[in-house]
Write a protein that holds these residues in place. Structure first.
Motif, PDB file in Angstrom:
ATOM      1  N   GLU A  32       0.830  -1.195   0.000  1.00 47.29           N
ATOM      2  CA  GLU A  32       0.000   0.000   0.000  1.00 47.29           C
ATOM      3  C   GLU A  32       0.874   1.257   0.000  1.00 47.29           C
ATOM      4  O   GLU A  32       0.570   2.250  -0.671  1.00 47.29           O
ATOM      5  CB  GLU A  32      -0.910  -0.005   1.228  1.00 47.29           C
ATOM      6  N   TYR A  33       1.984   1.185   0.709  1.00 47.14           N
ATOM      7  CA  TYR A  33       2.884   2.339   0.801  1.00 47.14           C
ATOM      8  C   TYR A  33       3.499   2.690  -0.551  1.00 47.14           C
ATOM      9  O   TYR A  33       3.532   3.859  -0.946  1.00 47.14           O
ATOM     10  CB  TYR A  33       3.982   2.044   1.815  1.00 47.14           C
ATOM     11  N   ILE A  34       4.000   1.688  -1.278  1.00 45.32           N
ATOM     12  CA  ILE A  34       4.668   1.997  -2.548  1.00 45.32           C
ATOM     13  C   ILE A  34       3.667   2.307  -3.652  1.00 45.32           C
ATOM     14  O   ILE A  34       4.020   2.892  -4.674  1.00 45.32           O
ATOM     15  CB  ILE A  34       5.602   0.856  -3.001  1.00 45.32           C
ATOM     16  N   ALA A  35       2.402   1.938  -3.471  1.00 43.65           N
ATOM     17  CA  ALA A  35       1.315   2.343  -4.380  1.00 43.65           C
ATOM     18  C   ALA A  35       1.656   2.077  -5.840  1.00 43.65           C
ATOM     19  O   ALA A  35       1.475   2.925  -6.704  1.00 43.65           O
ATOM     20  CB  ALA A  35       0.993   3.824  -4.171  1.00 43.65           C
ATOM     21  N   GLY A  36       2.153   0.884  -6.133  1.00 44.72           N
ATOM     22  CA  GLY A  36       2.379   0.502  -7.519  1.00 44.72           C
ATOM     23  C   GLY A  36       3.705   0.930  -8.103  1.00 44.72           C
ATOM     24  O   GLY A  36       3.920   0.788  -9.311  1.00 44.72           O
ATOM     25  N   ALA A  37       4.623   1.455  -7.286  1.00 45.08           N
ATOM     26  CA  ALA A  37       5.932   1.842  -7.798  1.00 45.08           C
ATOM     27  C   ALA A  37       6.664   0.618  -8.363  1.00 45.08           C
ATOM     28  O   ALA A  37       6.534  -0.495  -7.858  1.00 45.08           O
ATOM     29  CB  ALA A  37       6.762   2.480  -6.693  1.00 45.08           C
ATOM     30  N   VAL A  38       7.430   0.840  -9.416  1.00 42.95           N
ATOM     31  CA  VAL A  38       8.090  -0.249 -10.130  1.00 42.95           C
ATOM     32  C   VAL A  38       9.517  -0.436  -9.607  1.00 42.95           C
ATOM     33  O   VAL A  38      10.244   0.549  -9.437  1.00 42.95           O
ATOM     34  CB  VAL A  38       8.131   0.055 -11.643  1.00 42.95           C
ATOM     35  N   PRO A  39       9.931  -1.697  -9.347  1.00 43.26           N
ATOM     36  CA  PRO A  39      11.323  -1.927  -8.954  1.00 43.26           C
ATOM     37  C   PRO A  39      12.277  -1.447 -10.038  1.00 43.26           C
ATOM     38  O   PRO A  39      12.061  -1.680 -11.226  1.00 43.26           O
ATOM     39  CB  PRO A  39      11.404  -3.444  -8.774  1.00 43.26           C
ATOM     40  N   LYS A  40      13.350  -0.770  -9.622  1.00 37.48           N
ATOM     41  CA  LYS A  40      14.350  -0.270 -10.560  1.00 37.48           C
ATOM     42  C   LYS A  40      15.675  -1.027 -10.453  1.00 37.48           C
ATOM     43  O   LYS A  40      16.631  -0.688 -11.158  1.00 37.48           O
ATOM     44  CB  LYS A  40      14.603   1.222 -10.297  1.00 37.48           C
ATOM     45  N   SER A  41      15.732  -2.034  -9.595  1.00 39.77           N
ATOM     46  CA  SER A  41      16.957  -2.820  -9.464  1.00 39.77           C
ATOM     47  C   SER A  41      16.596  -4.219  -9.009  1.00 39.77           C
ATOM     48  O   SER A  41      15.510  -4.458  -8.473  1.00 39.77           O
ATOM     49  CB  SER A  41      17.912  -2.184  -8.452  1.00 39.77           C
ATOM     50  N   SER A  42      17.499  -5.145  -9.227  1.00 42.94           N
ATOM     51  CA  SER A  42      17.371  -6.474  -8.648  1.00 42.94           C
ATOM     52  C   SER A  42      17.711  -6.374  -7.169  1.00 42.94           C
ATOM     53  O   SER A  42      18.422  -5.456  -6.748  1.00 42.94           O
ATOM     54  CB  SER A  42      18.331  -7.446  -9.336  1.00 42.94           C
ATOM     55  N   PRO A  43      17.202  -7.303  -6.344  1.00 44.18           N
ATOM     56  CA  PRO A  43      17.536  -7.269  -4.920  1.00 44.18           C
ATOM     57  C   PRO A  43      19.049  -7.311  -4.699  1.00 44.18           C
ATOM     58  O   PRO A  43      19.762  -8.047  -5.382  1.00 44.18           O
ATOM     59  CB  PRO A  43      16.856  -8.526  -4.372  1.00 44.18           C
ATOM     60  N   GLN A  44      19.527  -6.492  -3.766  1.00 46.24           N
ATOM     61  CA  GLN A  44      20.955  -6.413  -3.460  1.00 46.24           C
ATOM     62  C   GLN A  44      21.170  -6.752  -2.001  1.00 46.24           C
ATOM     63  O   GLN A  44      20.524  -6.177  -1.120  1.00 46.24           O
ATOM     64  CB  GLN A  44      21.472  -4.992  -3.751  1.00 46.24           C
ATOM     65  N   ILE A  65      22.885  -6.418   1.238  1.00 46.86           N
ATOM     66  CA  ILE A  65      23.751  -5.454   1.910  1.00 46.86           C
ATOM     67  C   ILE A  65      23.453  -5.483   3.405  1.00 46.86           C
ATOM     68  O   ILE A  65      22.301  -5.353   3.813  1.00 46.86           O
ATOM     69  CB  ILE A  65      23.529  -4.015   1.393  1.00 46.86           C
ATOM     70  N   GLY A  66      24.472  -5.695   4.202  1.00 45.56           N
ATOM     71  CA  GLY A  66      24.324  -5.617   5.653  1.00 45.56           C
ATOM     72  C   GLY A  66      23.425  -6.674   6.260  1.00 45.56           C
ATOM     73  O   GLY A  66      22.897  -6.489   7.354  1.00 45.56           O
ATOM     74  N   GLY A  67      23.229  -7.792   5.555  1.00 46.95           N
ATOM     75  CA  GLY A  67      22.390  -8.861   6.080  1.00 46.95           C
ATOM     76  C   GLY A  67      20.947  -8.796   5.634  1.00 46.95           C
ATOM     77  O   GLY A  67      20.118  -9.596   6.088  1.00 46.95           O
ATOM     78  N   PHE A  68      20.610  -7.858   4.734  1.00 48.59           N
ATOM     79  CA  PHE A  68      19.244  -7.707   4.247  1.00 48.59           C
ATOM     80  C   PHE A  68      19.239  -7.604   2.726  1.00 48.59           C
ATOM     81  O   PHE A  68      20.256  -7.282   2.102  1.00 48.59           O
ATOM     82  CB  PHE A  68      18.580  -6.459   4.840  1.00 48.59           C
ATOM     83  N   SER A  69      18.074  -7.858   2.156  1.00 50.11           N
ATOM     84  CA  SER A  69      17.889  -7.745   0.713  1.00 50.11           C
ATOM     85  C   SER A  69      17.211  -6.413   0.408  1.00 50.11           C
ATOM     86  O   SER A  69      16.082  -6.174   0.833  1.00 50.11           O
ATOM     87  CB  SER A  69      17.029  -8.912   0.191  1.00 50.11           C
ATOM     88  N   TRP A  70      17.907  -5.531  -0.324  1.00 46.90           N
ATOM     89  CA  TRP A  70      17.428  -4.181  -0.607  1.00 46.90           C
ATOM     90  C   TRP A  70      17.084  -4.040  -2.086  1.00 46.90           C
ATOM     91  O   TRP A  70      17.820  -4.505  -2.946  1.00 46.90           O
ATOM     92  CB  TRP A  70      18.501  -3.154  -0.246  1.00 46.90           C
ATOM     93  N   THR A  71      15.969  -3.359  -2.375  1.00 48.49           N
ATOM     94  CA  THR A  71      15.536  -3.148  -3.749  1.00 48.49           C
ATOM     95  C   THR A  71      15.221  -1.676  -3.971  1.00 48.49           C
ATOM     96  O   THR A  71      14.562  -1.042  -3.141  1.00 48.49           O
ATOM     97  CB  THR A  71      14.281  -3.988  -4.068  1.00 48.49           C
ATOM     98  N   GLN A  72      15.699  -1.140  -5.078  1.00 43.76           N
ATOM     99  CA  GLN A  72      15.393   0.246  -5.437  1.00 43.76           C
ATOM    100  C   GLN A  72      14.048   0.303  -6.154  1.00 43.76           C
ATOM    101  O   GLN A  72      13.767  -0.515  -7.027  1.00 43.76           O
ATOM    102  CB  GLN A  72      16.470   0.818  -6.352  1.00 43.76           C
ATOM    103  N   TYR A  73      13.212   1.270  -5.797  1.00 42.69           N
ATOM    104  CA  TYR A  73      11.926   1.495  -6.461  1.00 42.69           C
ATOM    105  C   TYR A  73      11.912   2.869  -7.113  1.00 42.69           C
ATOM    106  O   TYR A  73      12.639   3.778  -6.709  1.00 42.69           O
ATOM    107  CB  TYR A  73      10.767   1.376  -5.466  1.00 42.69           C
ATOM    108  N   THR A 133      16.256   5.506  -3.703  1.00 41.87           N
ATOM    109  CA  THR A 133      15.823   4.960  -2.417  1.00 41.87           C
ATOM    110  C   THR A 133      15.700   3.452  -2.518  1.00 41.87           C
ATOM    111  O   THR A 133      15.073   2.936  -3.448  1.00 41.87           O
ATOM    112  CB  THR A 133      14.481   5.567  -1.979  1.00 41.87           C
ATOM    113  N   LEU A 134      16.308   2.747  -1.555  1.00 35.11           N
ATOM    114  CA  LEU A 134      16.249   1.292  -1.502  1.00 35.11           C
ATOM    115  C   LEU A 134      15.482   0.866  -0.255  1.00 35.11           C
ATOM    116  O   LEU A 134      15.587   1.503   0.795  1.00 35.11           O
ATOM    117  CB  LEU A 134      17.653   0.683  -1.483  1.00 35.11           C
ATOM    118  N   TYR A 135      14.722  -0.216  -0.404  1.00 30.60           N
ATOM    119  CA  TYR A 135      13.834  -0.699   0.654  1.00 30.60           C
ATOM    120  C   TYR A 135      14.171  -2.150   0.994  1.00 30.60           C
ATOM    121  O   TYR A 135      14.586  -2.924   0.128  1.00 30.60           O
ATOM    122  CB  TYR A 135      12.373  -0.638   0.198  1.00 30.60           C
ATOM    123  N   THR A 136      13.932  -2.513   2.267  1.00 31.40           N
ATOM    124  CA  THR A 136      14.064  -3.902   2.672  1.00 31.40           C
ATOM    125  C   THR A 136      12.903  -4.274   3.586  1.00 31.40           C
ATOM    126  O   THR A 136      12.467  -3.457   4.414  1.00 31.40           O
ATOM    127  CB  THR A 136      15.408  -4.165   3.394  1.00 31.40           C
TER     128      THR A 136
END
Length: 334
Positions: free
Chosen positions: A103-115, A117-125, A134-137
């Protein structure tokens, strides 16, 4: 894409919010297997400690924006970059513990494959802000964290984000220890070299100025209040309300060639060789459609900039600059 509209609003409000607030949030998020429990009380400004903020090159204290569930605004903290040439750069760090990510990202499209970093999987939207990265995990059910940087250049934004994420991850449940940081410095080099006592108005002789159409014969030297230690000479335009812009020559005795505003982080569109001196050309310098600039390194920490432009005809933007370079170059100090 609601999330980035909210971030834009938060950025606009960042100067009037109070730093260091602890935001109490509810929720009973389930931890992801292999990760620690998700905390229920969030102070986004404490996702980086003071030593990390300082070493990364951001100003303290951070500015806290409180959670607003009705507007899908997680607890967020903002820091501005110390670098005096890029005061528009803003770091944002947030942690939601009771908010639906989809609901928060409201349909935003991923701009990167998961990366990883620091023990988590981060994805740019994707973002409505063109140079925001901005990257999210995901941390569990209705829990996620994000790290973002907004500058004047997307590639630079993403580079800065990846420096910050391992430091933030160390403060998240289940995150890896933070790696050492090579401290970022914004200290300017000491002024020196042949430009230190030189006169930028001496770079054009009267007969040379006369070759530049619609440029006044007399230049005026000024000490810059924007670029430290620099001086410039301005020859005004003489065509009234027509398109020609004034002509300027800048001397930066403590400004590396890549640090001129408008050229920083941007590659020149072409190189112009004048007697072995290689000028970098920047049409639409700094994103200004009618402005053209050319830069030349003198030493590693000093350089020269030539600026002019034309309003109303994009094909003429760099005409005077290109015409002036062969005239200016033989008169340069050193």
């Amino acid at each position: 894409m609601r999330m980035k509209w909210q971030v834009a609003v938060a950025l606009a409000a960042v100067t009037v919010v109070t730093a260091g607030c602890t935001v109490a949030v509810g929720g009973s998020a389930s931890p992801v297997p292999g990760q620690g429990p998700v905390v229920k009380a969030v102070d986004a400004c404490k996702l980086l400690d003071e030593s990390q903020v300082d070493a990364l090159g951001y100003q303290q204290p951070g500015k806290s924006v409180a959670e607003d569930k009705d507007r899908l605004q997680p607890p967020t903290c903002f820091w501005s970059l110390k670098d005096e040439d890029d005061l528009s750069a803003v770091l944002s760090v947030g942690l939601a513990s009771d908010m639906d990510f989809n609901e928060y990202i409201a349909g935003a499209v991923p701009k990167s494959s998961p990366q990883e970093i620091g023990g988590f999987s981060w994805t740019q939207y994707g973002s409505i802000l063109p140079d925001d990265c901005t990257l999210y995990t995901s941390l569990g059910d209705k829990s996620f964290a994000f790290v973002g940087v907004s500058t004047s250049d997307l590639e630079k934004s993403c580079e800065l984000v990846k420096q910050v994420i391992p430091q933030v991850a160390a403060h998240l449940p289940g995150g890896q220890d933070a790696p050492p940081i090579t401290p970022r410095t914004s200290a300017k080099p000491e002024p020196g070299g042949p430009l230190l006592s030189a006169d930028p108005c001496a770079t054009l002789k009267p007969d040379q100025v006369a070759q530049l159409k619609n440029i006044s014969p007399q230049g005026e030297k000024t000490n810059s209040t924007v670029i430290p230690n620099s001086t410039y000479c301005l020859w005004d335009d003489t065509d009234g309300d027509e398109g020609q812009k004034a002509f300027e020559v800048w001397f930066g005795p403590s400004t590396p060639v890549a640090d001129w505003p408008g050229a920083k982080g941007v590659n020149p569109t072409e190189t112009i060789d004048v007697g072995g001196k290689k000028w970098g050309l920047y049409p639409n310098m700094g994103g200004l459609r009618a402005t053209c600039g050319a830069t030349l390194a003198v030493t590693e920490t000093s350089s020269i900039q030539v600026v002019s432009g034309f309003i109303g005809d994009d094909t003429k933007t760099c005409d005077i600059v290109k015409q002036a370079l062969p005239l200016v170059t033989p008169n340069l100090p050193g």
